[in-house]
Write a protein that holds these residues in place. Structure first.
Motif, PDB file in Angstrom:
ATOM      1  N   GLY A 188      -2.406  56.061  42.837  1.00 24.12           N
ATOM      2  CA  GLY A 188      -3.698  56.607  42.450  1.00 24.12           C
ATOM      3  C   GLY A 188      -4.894  55.735  42.746  1.00 24.12           C
ATOM      4  N   TRP A 189      -4.661  54.493  43.204  1.00 23.11           N
ATOM      5  CA  TRP A 189      -5.790  53.620  43.531  1.00 23.11           C
ATOM      6  C   TRP A 189      -5.473  52.865  44.818  1.00 23.11           C
ATOM      7  CZ3 TRP A 189     -10.721  53.124  42.636  1.00 23.11           C
ATOM      8  CH2 TRP A 189     -11.373  51.941  42.991  1.00 23.11           C
ATOM      9  N   LYS A 190      -6.352  53.005  45.794  1.00 25.21           N
ATOM     10  CA  LYS A 190      -6.150  52.321  47.068  1.00 25.21           C
ATOM     11  C   LYS A 190      -6.794  50.934  46.988  1.00 25.21           C
ATOM     12  CE  LYS A 190      -7.082  52.817  52.037  1.00 25.21           C
ATOM     13  NZ  LYS A 190      -5.686  52.572  52.438  1.00 25.21           N
ATOM     14  N   ASP A 191      -5.987  49.905  47.094  1.00 24.43           N
ATOM     15  CA  ASP A 191      -6.483  48.524  47.057  1.00 24.43           C
ATOM     16  C   ASP A 191      -7.371  48.294  48.280  1.00 24.43           C
ATOM     17  OD1 ASP A 191      -6.772  45.689  47.316  1.00 24.43           O
ATOM     18  OD2 ASP A 191      -4.977  45.398  46.105  1.00 24.43           O
ATOM     19  N   GLU A 192      -8.654  48.019  48.019  1.00 27.58           N
ATOM     20  CA  GLU A 192      -9.615  47.896  49.124  1.00 27.58           C
ATOM     21  C   GLU A 192      -9.420  46.632  49.958  1.00 27.58           C
ATOM     22  OE1 GLU A 192     -13.536  47.287  46.775  1.00 27.58           O
ATOM     23  OE2 GLU A 192     -11.861  47.527  45.385  1.00 27.58           O
ATOM     24  N   TYR A 193      -8.634  45.684  49.473  1.00 33.27           N
ATOM     25  CA  TYR A 193      -8.377  44.451  50.227  1.00 33.27           C
ATOM     26  C   TYR A 193      -6.966  44.406  50.806  1.00 33.27           C
ATOM     27  CZ  TYR A 193     -12.443  43.384  47.376  1.00 33.27           C
ATOM     28  OH  TYR A 193     -13.661  43.449  46.754  1.00 33.27           O
ATOM     29  N   ALA A 194      -6.229  45.503  50.632  1.00 36.26           N
ATOM     30  CA  ALA A 194      -4.847  45.527  51.113  1.00 36.26           C
ATOM     31  C   ALA A 194      -4.798  45.624  52.631  1.00 36.26           C
ATOM     32  CB  ALA A 194      -4.094  46.695  50.491  1.00 36.26           C
ATOM     33  N   ASP A 195      -3.742  45.064  53.186  1.00 34.59           N
ATOM     34  CA  ASP A 195      -3.517  45.101  54.626  1.00 34.59           C
ATOM     35  C   ASP A 195      -2.021  45.334  54.849  1.00 34.59           C
ATOM     36  OD1 ASP A 195      -3.053  44.475  57.344  1.00 34.59           O
ATOM     37  OD2 ASP A 195      -4.731  43.075  57.394  1.00 34.59           O
ATOM     38  N   PRO A 196      -1.650  46.340  55.638  1.00 30.50           N
ATOM     39  CA  PRO A 196      -0.225  46.573  55.907  1.00 30.50           C
ATOM     40  C   PRO A 196       0.480  45.345  56.474  1.00 30.50           C
ATOM     41  CG  PRO A 196      -1.548  48.412  56.706  1.00 30.50           C
ATOM     42  CD  PRO A 196      -2.512  47.341  56.305  1.00 30.50           C
ATOM     43  N   ASN A 197      -0.252  44.500  57.184  1.00 29.04           N
ATOM     44  CA  ASN A 197       0.356  43.283  57.733  1.00 29.04           C
ATOM     45  C   ASN A 197       0.783  42.318  56.635  1.00 29.04           C
ATOM     46  OD1 ASN A 197       0.202  43.915  60.520  1.00 29.04           O
ATOM     47  ND2 ASN A 197      -1.982  43.425  60.509  1.00 29.04           N
ATOM     48  N   HIS A 198       0.099  42.365  55.503  1.00 27.28           N
ATOM     49  CA  HIS A 198       0.510  41.519  54.383  1.00 27.28           C
ATOM     50  C   HIS A 198       1.855  41.991  53.837  1.00 27.28           C
ATOM     51  CE1 HIS A 198      -4.031  40.611  53.517  1.00 27.28           C
ATOM     52  NE2 HIS A 198      -3.603  40.087  54.658  1.00 27.28           N
ATOM     53  N   THR A 199       2.029  43.311  53.793  1.00 30.21           N
ATOM     54  CA  THR A 199       3.311  43.864  53.359  1.00 30.21           C
ATOM     55  C   THR A 199       4.419  43.461  54.335  1.00 30.21           C
ATOM     56  OG1 THR A 199       2.180  45.749  52.341  1.00 30.21           O
ATOM     57  CG2 THR A 199       4.540  45.982  52.778  1.00 30.21           C
ATOM     58  N   LEU A 200       4.132  43.527  55.633  1.00 28.20           N
ATOM     59  CA  LEU A 200       5.123  43.125  56.636  1.00 28.20           C
ATOM     60  C   LEU A 200       5.482  41.651  56.478  1.00 28.20           C
ATOM     61  CD1 LEU A 200       3.748  44.982  59.796  1.00 28.20           C
ATOM     62  CD2 LEU A 200       5.732  45.602  58.394  1.00 28.20           C
ATOM     63  N   ARG A 201       4.490  40.823  56.171  1.00 25.33           N
ATOM     64  CA  ARG A 201       4.766  39.392  55.986  1.00 25.33           C
ATOM     65  C   ARG A 201       5.670  39.189  54.770  1.00 25.33           C
ATOM     66  NH1 ARG A 201       2.997  34.471  57.728  1.00 25.33           N
ATOM     67  NH2 ARG A 201       2.690  32.785  56.228  1.00 25.33           N
ATOM     68  N   GLN A 202       5.386  39.902  53.703  1.00 29.16           N
ATOM     69  CA  GLN A 202       6.221  39.774  52.510  1.00 29.16           C
ATOM     70  C   GLN A 202       7.646  40.249  52.787  1.00 29.16           C
ATOM     71  OE1 GLN A 202       5.120  42.089  49.052  1.00 29.16           O
ATOM     72  NE2 GLN A 202       5.953  40.552  47.654  1.00 29.16           N
ATOM     73  N   ARG A 203       7.791  41.334  53.546  1.00 32.08           N
ATOM     74  CA  ARG A 203       9.136  41.814  53.897  1.00 32.08           C
ATOM     75  C   ARG A 203       9.876  40.778  54.749  1.00 32.08           C
ATOM     76  NH1 ARG A 203       9.958  46.925  52.331  1.00 32.08           N
ATOM     77  NH2 ARG A 203       8.171  48.333  52.106  1.00 32.08           N
ATOM     78  N   ALA A 204       9.146  40.109  55.639  1.00 27.03           N
ATOM     79  CA  ALA A 204       9.776  39.084  56.480  1.00 27.03           C
ATOM     80  C   ALA A 204      10.279  37.933  55.622  1.00 27.03           C
ATOM     81  CB  ALA A 204       8.782  38.588  57.522  1.00 27.03           C
ATOM     82  N   TYR A 205       9.496  37.541  54.627  1.00 25.80           N
ATOM     83  CA  TYR A 205       9.950  36.494  53.703  1.00 25.80           C
ATOM     84  C   TYR A 205      11.205  36.947  52.947  1.00 25.80           C
ATOM     85  CZ  TYR A 205       5.906  33.343  54.084  1.00 25.80           C
ATOM     86  OH  TYR A 205       4.967  32.436  54.517  1.00 25.80           O
ATOM     87  N   ALA A 206      11.230  38.211  52.546  1.00 26.67           N
ATOM     88  CA  ALA A 206      12.394  38.727  51.826  1.00 26.67           C
ATOM     89  C   ALA A 206      13.645  38.650  52.699  1.00 26.67           C
ATOM     90  CB  ALA A 206      12.138  40.162  51.378  1.00 26.67           C
ATOM     91  N   ARG A 207      13.513  39.034  53.972  1.00 24.92           N
ATOM     92  CA  ARG A 207      14.665  38.951  54.876  1.00 24.92           C
ATOM     93  C   ARG A 207      15.132  37.512  55.036  1.00 24.92           C
ATOM     94  NH1 ARG A 207      11.643  42.855  57.718  1.00 24.92           N
ATOM     95  NH2 ARG A 207      10.829  41.256  59.133  1.00 24.92           N
ATOM     96  N   GLN A 208      14.181  36.596  55.166  1.00 24.08           N
ATOM     97  CA  GLN A 208      14.540  35.180  55.290  1.00 24.08           C
ATOM     98  C   GLN A 208      15.306  34.688  54.067  1.00 24.08           C
ATOM     99  OE1 GLN A 208      14.199  32.737  57.614  1.00 24.08           O
ATOM    100  NE2 GLN A 208      13.339  34.110  59.140  1.00 24.08           N
ATOM    101  N   GLY A 209      14.931  35.212  52.892  1.00 22.38           N
ATOM    102  CA  GLY A 209      15.576  34.786  51.654  1.00 22.38           C
ATOM    103  C   GLY A 209      16.795  35.614  51.291  1.00 22.38           C
ATOM    104  N   GLY A 210      17.199  36.547  52.165  1.00 20.49           N
ATOM    105  CA  GLY A 210      18.371  37.361  51.894  1.00 20.49           C
ATOM    106  C   GLY A 210      18.133  38.411  50.823  1.00 20.49           C
ATOM    107  N   ARG A 211      16.870  38.840  50.654  1.00 20.52           N
ATOM    108  CA  ARG A 211      16.560  39.845  49.643  1.00 20.52           C
ATOM    109  C   ARG A 211      16.245  41.175  50.318  1.00 20.52           C
ATOM    110  NH1 ARG A 211      13.561  35.397  48.319  1.00 20.52           N
ATOM    111  NH2 ARG A 211      11.668  36.391  49.120  1.00 20.52           N
TER     112      ARG A 211
END
Length: 233
Positions: free
Chosen positions: A69-92
């Protein structure tokens, strides 16, 4: 004869340690969202980290909470991709907010300040692996990297990150509806100045996209450990 008193020794050691910490700061990345009701305590902690010389604190707003219901005005899809990459590195297999990632290696759930401080202190005490110096002239940045003790056969991204020291949000919908919140060190842009093999000193350059302050992260390719970082001066 000149005598060094214990107080003098203590002050000298403190100044030397402070200088080393400032030259080799620990990078703390906070993955957060304006749509996450549990994020404000971690966002507040980022305000404290932003004031430290021995830490580079960066707030990366992600977009996967926008659906509620609220679009974060500072959000960036690339930040989500970076977080997913960290998760893969950590086996999560899952990602979440708020999450803090320290030097691209360990992570802390939420705003656990004691656990975070323990990890920051451990990285500050670790032997340096590389050195990086970055200078700015207008929007032109020059980066010099030097190996100290790096593994052979690795590649490192030289990342230049610009951030806004303070951003405000008037949240009208979602879990934080009605809140007026300030966010520290909000990441605005990323670019890779080049890749470094870590064998010999090398110089890189980048052109910044705005007048916002910048930092440089030297990170193993594939979102691995951050081996050196600095604020652009």
């Amino acid at each position: 004869m000149f005598r060094i008193t214990p107080v003098t020794v203590f002050v000298s050691l403190f100044l030397a340690t402070s200088a080393l910490a400032e030259n080799d700061p620990v990078v703390v990345e906070l993955f957060t969202s304006q749509g996450c009701s549990s994020c404000p305590p971690a966002d507040e902690l980022m305000h404290d980290l932003a004031q430290r010389d021995d830490v580079i604190g960066l707030a990366l707003h992600v977009d996967y909470w926008d659906y509620i219901g609220w679009k974060d005005e500072y959000a960036d899809p690339n930040h989500t991709l970076r977080q997913r990459a960290y998760a893969r590195q950590g086996g999560r297999s899952m990602i979440y907010t708020p999450q803090m990632v320290i030097n691209g290696q360990q992570d802390v759930v939420g705003a656990k300040s004691q656990e975070l401080e323990y990890l920051i202190d451990a990285h500050l005490k670790a032997a340096p692996e590389a050195e990086v110096v970055a200078t700015r002239s207008g929007n032109d940045v020059t980066v010099d990297v030097t190996p100290v003790e790096l593994p052979e056969g690795e590649l490192f991204d030289v990342r230049v990150v610009q951030y806004a020291p303070m951003r405000h949000a008037s949240i009208r919908r979602g879990e934080l509806a009605g809140h007026e919140l300030d966010y520290a060190n909000v990441v605005d842009t990323w670019q890779v100045a080049g890749q470094w093999d870590g064998v010999a000193p090398q110089k890189f350059s980048a052109v910044l996209t705005s007048d916002l302050p910048a930092v440089v992260l030297v990170q193993k390719v594939g979102h691995g450990p951050i081996v050196a970082a600095t604020k652009v001066k």
